[in-house]
Design a protein around this motif. Structure first.
Motif, PDB file in Angstrom:
ATOM      1  N   VAL A  36      75.708   0.273   4.210  1.00  3.22           N
ATOM      2  CA  VAL A  36      74.977   0.892   3.268  1.00  3.22           C
ATOM      3  C   VAL A  36      73.582   1.460   3.690  1.00  3.22           C
ATOM      4  O   VAL A  36      72.917   2.569   3.358  1.00  3.22           O
ATOM      5  CB  VAL A  36      74.799   0.132   1.950  1.00  3.22           C
ATOM      6  CG1 VAL A  36      73.764   0.872   0.881  1.00  3.22           C
ATOM      7  CG2 VAL A  36      76.073   0.128   0.961  1.00  3.22           C
ATOM      8  N   PHE A  77      85.214   9.394  -7.558  1.00  3.25           N
ATOM      9  CA  PHE A  77      83.843   9.407  -7.750  1.00  3.25           C
ATOM     10  C   PHE A  77      83.163  10.234  -6.574  1.00  3.25           C
ATOM     11  O   PHE A  77      82.280  10.979  -6.931  1.00  3.25           O
ATOM     12  CB  PHE A  77      83.129   8.104  -7.764  1.00  3.25           C
ATOM     13  CG  PHE A  77      81.861   7.951  -8.313  1.00  3.25           C
ATOM     14  CD1 PHE A  77      81.687   7.788  -9.645  1.00  3.25           C
ATOM     15  CD2 PHE A  77      80.657   8.383  -7.623  1.00  3.25           C
ATOM     16  CE1 PHE A  77      80.480   7.413 -10.190  1.00  3.25           C
ATOM     17  CE2 PHE A  77      79.207   8.323  -8.313  1.00  3.25           C
ATOM     18  CZ  PHE A  77      79.183   7.813  -9.602  1.00  3.25           C
ATOM     19  N   VAL A  78      83.579  10.143  -5.424  1.00  2.00           N
ATOM     20  CA  VAL A  78      83.167  10.926  -4.102  1.00  2.00           C
ATOM     21  C   VAL A  78      83.367  12.312  -4.667  1.00  2.00           C
ATOM     22  O   VAL A  78      82.437  13.122  -4.479  1.00  2.00           O
ATOM     23  CB  VAL A  78      83.858  10.434  -2.931  1.00  2.00           C
ATOM     24  CG1 VAL A  78      83.388  11.467  -1.955  1.00  2.00           C
ATOM     25  CG2 VAL A  78      83.562   9.114  -2.599  1.00  2.00           C
ATOM     26  N   THR A  81      80.866  13.628  -7.273  1.00  2.00           N
ATOM     27  CA  THR A  81      79.497  13.851  -6.962  1.00  2.00           C
ATOM     28  C   THR A  81      79.041  14.459  -5.589  1.00  2.00           C
ATOM     29  O   THR A  81      78.400  15.420  -5.618  1.00  2.00           O
ATOM     30  CB  THR A  81      78.599  12.466  -6.956  1.00  2.00           C
ATOM     31  OG1 THR A  81      79.403  11.596  -6.072  1.00  2.00           O
ATOM     32  CG2 THR A  81      78.897  12.021  -8.489  1.00  2.00           C
ATOM     33  N   ALA A  82      79.765  13.916  -4.691  1.00  2.00           N
ATOM     34  CA  ALA A  82      79.257  14.379  -3.256  1.00  2.00           C
ATOM     35  C   ALA A  82      79.888  15.546  -2.922  1.00  2.00           C
ATOM     36  O   ALA A  82      79.305  16.429  -2.103  1.00  2.00           O
ATOM     37  CB  ALA A  82      79.754  13.296  -2.277  1.00  2.00           C
ATOM     38  N   PHE A  84      79.964  18.326  -4.535  1.00  2.00           N
ATOM     39  CA  PHE A  84      79.124  19.598  -4.719  1.00  2.00           C
ATOM     40  C   PHE A  84      77.635  19.635  -3.834  1.00  2.00           C
ATOM     41  O   PHE A  84      76.962  20.502  -4.026  1.00  2.00           O
ATOM     42  CB  PHE A  84      79.149  20.191  -5.938  1.00  2.00           C
ATOM     43  CG  PHE A  84      78.432  19.253  -6.897  1.00  2.00           C
ATOM     44  CD1 PHE A  84      77.053  19.416  -7.259  1.00  2.00           C
ATOM     45  CD2 PHE A  84      79.342  18.297  -7.723  1.00  2.00           C
ATOM     46  CE1 PHE A  84      76.389  18.519  -8.327  1.00  2.00           C
ATOM     47  CE2 PHE A  84      78.367  17.533  -8.510  1.00  2.00           C
ATOM     48  CZ  PHE A  84      77.227  17.535  -8.959  1.00  2.00           C
ATOM     49  N   LEU A  85      77.516  18.565  -3.187  1.00  2.00           N
ATOM     50  CA  LEU A  85      76.223  18.254  -2.542  1.00  2.00           C
ATOM     51  C   LEU A  85      76.152  19.493  -1.410  1.00  2.00           C
ATOM     52  O   LEU A  85      74.846  20.237  -1.147  1.00  2.00           O
ATOM     53  CB  LEU A  85      76.424  17.138  -1.609  1.00  2.00           C
ATOM     54  CG  LEU A  85      75.391  16.009  -2.058  1.00  2.00           C
ATOM     55  CD1 LEU A  85      75.495  14.854  -1.424  1.00  2.00           C
ATOM     56  CD2 LEU A  85      73.808  16.533  -2.057  1.00  2.00           C
ATOM     57  N   TRP A  88      74.905  22.432  -3.255  1.00  2.00           N
ATOM     58  CA  TRP A  88      73.646  22.311  -3.911  1.00  2.00           C
ATOM     59  C   TRP A  88      72.520  22.261  -2.702  1.00  2.00           C
ATOM     60  O   TRP A  88      71.642  23.020  -2.905  1.00  2.00           O
ATOM     61  CB  TRP A  88      73.620  20.948  -4.400  1.00  2.00           C
ATOM     62  CG  TRP A  88      71.959  20.412  -4.855  1.00  2.00           C
ATOM     63  CD1 TRP A  88      71.221  21.175  -5.300  1.00  2.00           C
ATOM     64  CD2 TRP A  88      71.429  19.236  -4.560  1.00  2.00           C
ATOM     65  NE1 TRP A  88      70.010  20.555  -5.486  1.00  2.00           N
ATOM     66  CE2 TRP A  88      70.151  19.432  -5.064  1.00  2.00           C
ATOM     67  CE3 TRP A  88      71.885  17.977  -3.854  1.00  2.00           C
ATOM     68  CZ2 TRP A  88      69.368  18.376  -4.852  1.00  2.00           C
ATOM     69  CZ3 TRP A  88      70.844  16.975  -3.955  1.00  2.00           C
ATOM     70  CH2 TRP A  88      69.574  17.009  -4.225  1.00  2.00           C
ATOM     71  N   LEU A 112      75.663  14.644   4.452  1.00  6.03           N
ATOM     72  CA  LEU A 112      75.308  13.616   3.303  1.00  6.03           C
ATOM     73  C   LEU A 112      76.526  13.464   2.482  1.00  6.03           C
ATOM     74  O   LEU A 112      76.672  12.125   2.382  1.00  6.03           O
ATOM     75  CB  LEU A 112      74.359  14.209   2.445  1.00  6.03           C
ATOM     76  CG  LEU A 112      73.165  13.477   1.893  1.00  6.03           C
ATOM     77  CD1 LEU A 112      72.566  12.577   3.413  1.00  6.03           C
ATOM     78  CD2 LEU A 112      72.129  14.107   1.317  1.00  6.03           C
ATOM     79  N   MET A 116      78.288   9.392   2.083  1.00  4.97           N
ATOM     80  CA  MET A 116      78.505   8.694   1.165  1.00  4.97           C
ATOM     81  C   MET A 116      80.086   8.512   0.692  1.00  4.97           C
ATOM     82  O   MET A 116      80.334   7.297   0.459  1.00  4.97           O
ATOM     83  CB  MET A 116      78.054   9.553  -0.252  1.00  4.97           C
ATOM     84  CG  MET A 116      76.679   9.529  -0.427  1.00  4.97           C
ATOM     85  SD  MET A 116      76.197  10.445  -1.792  1.00  4.97           S
ATOM     86  CE  MET A 116      75.163  11.413  -1.311  1.00  4.97           C
ATOM     87  N   ALA A 117      81.001   9.367   1.074  1.00  6.10           N
ATOM     88  CA  ALA A 117      82.296   8.923   0.886  1.00  6.10           C
ATOM     89  C   ALA A 117      82.526   8.069   2.035  1.00  6.10           C
ATOM     90  O   ALA A 117      83.129   6.880   1.586  1.00  6.10           O
ATOM     91  CB  ALA A 117      83.158  10.155   1.355  1.00  6.10           C
ATOM     92  N   LYS A 119      80.647   5.508   3.482  1.00  7.12           N
ATOM     93  CA  LYS A 119      80.046   4.189   2.870  1.00  7.12           C
ATOM     94  C   LYS A 119      80.862   3.509   1.769  1.00  7.12           C
ATOM     95  O   LYS A 119      81.225   2.661   2.129  1.00  7.12           O
ATOM     96  CB  LYS A 119      78.622   4.495   2.472  1.00  7.12           C
ATOM     97  CG  LYS A 119      77.694   4.776   3.601  1.00  7.12           C
ATOM     98  CD  LYS A 119      76.030   4.859   3.073  1.00  7.12           C
ATOM     99  CE  LYS A 119      75.129   4.990   4.197  1.00  7.12           C
ATOM    100  NZ  LYS A 119      74.118   5.261   3.915  1.00  7.12           N
ATOM    101  N   GLY A 120      81.055   4.527   0.755  1.00  7.85           N
ATOM    102  CA  GLY A 120      81.798   4.044  -0.335  1.00  7.85           C
ATOM    103  C   GLY A 120      83.216   3.483   0.160  1.00  7.85           C
ATOM    104  O   GLY A 120      83.673   2.180  -0.382  1.00  7.85           O
ATOM    105  N   ALA A 124      84.029  -0.801  -0.049  1.00  9.57           N
ATOM    106  CA  ALA A 124      85.163  -0.935  -0.993  1.00  9.57           C
ATOM    107  C   ALA A 124      86.270  -1.824  -0.135  1.00  9.57           C
ATOM    108  O   ALA A 124      86.922  -2.813  -0.530  1.00  9.57           O
ATOM    109  CB  ALA A 124      85.844   0.134  -1.415  1.00  9.57           C
TER     110      ALA A 124
END
Lengths: 256, 211
Positions: A36, A77-78, A81-82, A84-85, A88, A112, A116-117, A119-120, A124
């Motif tokens: 992380v 979840f990825v 959220t992620a 459309f990073l 954005w 980015l 995140m994907a 790391k998640g 897990a």
């Protein structure tokens, strides 16, 4: 009464299964922290982390496919959220570096989101290794030896013990509902669900009363005494030494 | 709404881990005094109940489905602090055994779904209960509190993600709040129905000593 999705494979006899639960808890939490706190975009380092955890999985004999399938639970979840990073970031900086099918995509945002994907997924995976190689009871004993508050541990062990019964009961009720309910409207269906959950609550509450009474009749005085058979032995030292050295080496290599 | 590892930055997850740990410590101390030794099996069994109840899906608009959360239900039945314990234990097991939510983000998830939903939900229930008059007072209060507790938890989740620079606040907050408004309606209807059934079958259970 068997729900294989809870600590499945934890009865195997591999070297990893044989380790003290504390060793595995500390190593896996350190792994998550190391992953992380790694800066974004260092995909080579994430690759090395993946190799480290993959080695542990292979040693434990837990099917790789099972681990992969379970870790994919993070993906929704990825995506939410992620995903459309990239879009954005593109609008935020005003300079898109890629143009895909007419959509402006920012390379930095893409990196980015990927970070995140990854790391998640890696985190897990580490937790799957922990729960798939350690029985829940052993996990609790490990946490107890690590001085987690006793009340929390007792609550956790009660919860675990009755989880299967509660799930069975709710599945039975849901089956009964599905076999009798042929397409009722929204409100009616919600009321039925409410009644089901209400019944589940009343039954759970009455069960906890019975459990408590039977505990008191056997001399329960607010404390559970059990014999701890946890021993940290040489395999624990060897495993944690190698594992933590790997993590440190990957992080140090990242600084170079 | 379970945030995985890697989606919050260090300052956010460390802060929320500390805050949630403090809240749990407070809840442990208070519930021990109010309910006594009987609380342990009760809270454990009810955590198993909430876990099982959360596996029940209900339809939300557009063919999608949501699931019951139970924060307000636990708070109304047990009082806010015991409810914090029940929900936290559920989230801890979901994190360690089911990989639902990350380890570093456990504090954030407990804060959103275990603390905000129960404590805010409970006080909303009390306040709305005082504002409304008439026979359906209790049901209205339960419905409003359940609906808003879901929306507030979802908003907290969006704000945490935005503070961490994971998503833009202007997009995430309306999106999360909007979607969870629909899920919250379901949560509200179900919570009202559950409490209605409990008050018919075992009305004494609504008077459990509260902590």
């Amino acid at each position: 009464m068997k729900h294989s999705f809870i600590d499945r494979y934890s009865e195997f006899g591999s070297p990893i299964h044989g380790l003290d639960p504390r060793t595995k808890i500390v190593c896996m939490v350190l792994f998550v922290l190391a992953v992380v706190t790694t800066p974004a975009g260092r995909f080579r380092l994430f690759g090395l982390f993946a190799i480290t955890i993959a080695t542990v999985i292979v040693l434990s004999g837990v099917p790789v496919l099972y681990v992969l399938r379970r870790s994919c639970l993070v993906l929704p979840f990825v995506l939410l959220t992620a995903a459309f990073l990239p879009l954005w970031k593109a609008t935020a900086d005003g300079q898109a570096s890629l143009n895909l099918l007419g959509v402006q995509i920012d390379r930095q945002g893409l990196v980015l989101a990927g970070t995140m994907a990854v790391k998640g997924l890696l985190a897990a995976t580490a937790m799957i290794v922990l729960s798939a190689t350690t029985r829940f009871g052993a996990l609790l004993k490990g946490l107890e030896a690590m001085r987690l508050p006793k009340v929390m541990l007792m609550i956790l062990s009660f919860m675990y013990r009755y989880l299967f019964i509660a799930i069975d009961q709710s599945m039975r009720m849901d089956r009964a509902r599905r076999s009798r309910d042929c397409g009722s409207g929204y409100l009616r269906r919600m009321r039925t669900l409410g009644n089901m959950i209400g019944m589940l609550f009343v039954r759970s509450y009455e069960r906890s009363e019975r459990v408590y009474q039977s505990m008191v009749s056997r001399g329960f005085d607010g404390e559970i005494r059990n014999i701890s058979r946890l021993h940290i032995e040489s395999p624990d030292y060897i495993f944690s030494a190698i594992f933590i050295t790997c993590l440190a080496a990957i992080r140090v290599a990242g600084q170079l | 709404m379970h945030i995985p590892d890697g989606f919050l930055d260090a300052k956010t997850w460390v802060t929320l881990d500390v805050v949630s740990a403090g809240f749990i410590a407070l809840a442990v101390r208070k519930t021990r005094r109010v309910i006594g030794e009987k609380q342990t099996p009760l809270i454990g069994v009810l955590a198993a109940f909430i876990f099982a109840a959360q596996m029940i899906n209900f339809p939300v608009a557009g063919g999608t489905s949501g699931h019951f959360m139970g924060g307000v239900l636990a708070a109304v039945l047990l009082g806010p602090l015991s409810a914090v314990l029940v929900m936290s234990v559920v989230l801890i097991v979901q994190c360690f055994v089911f990989q639902d939510g990350g380890v570093t983000t456990l504090g954030a998830n407990i804060f959103n779904m275990g603390i905000i939903s129960t404590v805010a939900g409970y006080y909303l229930f009390r306040v709305v209960g005082h504002l409304v008059v008439g026979d359906g007072r209790r049901s209205v209060a339960v419905f409003v509190a359940s609906l808003l507790s879901i929306v507030i938890s979802a908003s907290a989740c969006a704000i945490e993600l935005a503070v961490s620079g994971t998503v833009p606040l202007g997009v995430a907050l309306p999106a999360m709040a909007g979607v969870h408004m629909l899920i919250g309606i379901g949560e509200g209807i179900i919570t009202v129905a559950v409490l209605g059934l409990v008050s018919r079958v075992r009305p004494d259970l609504l008077e459990i000593e509260k902590a």
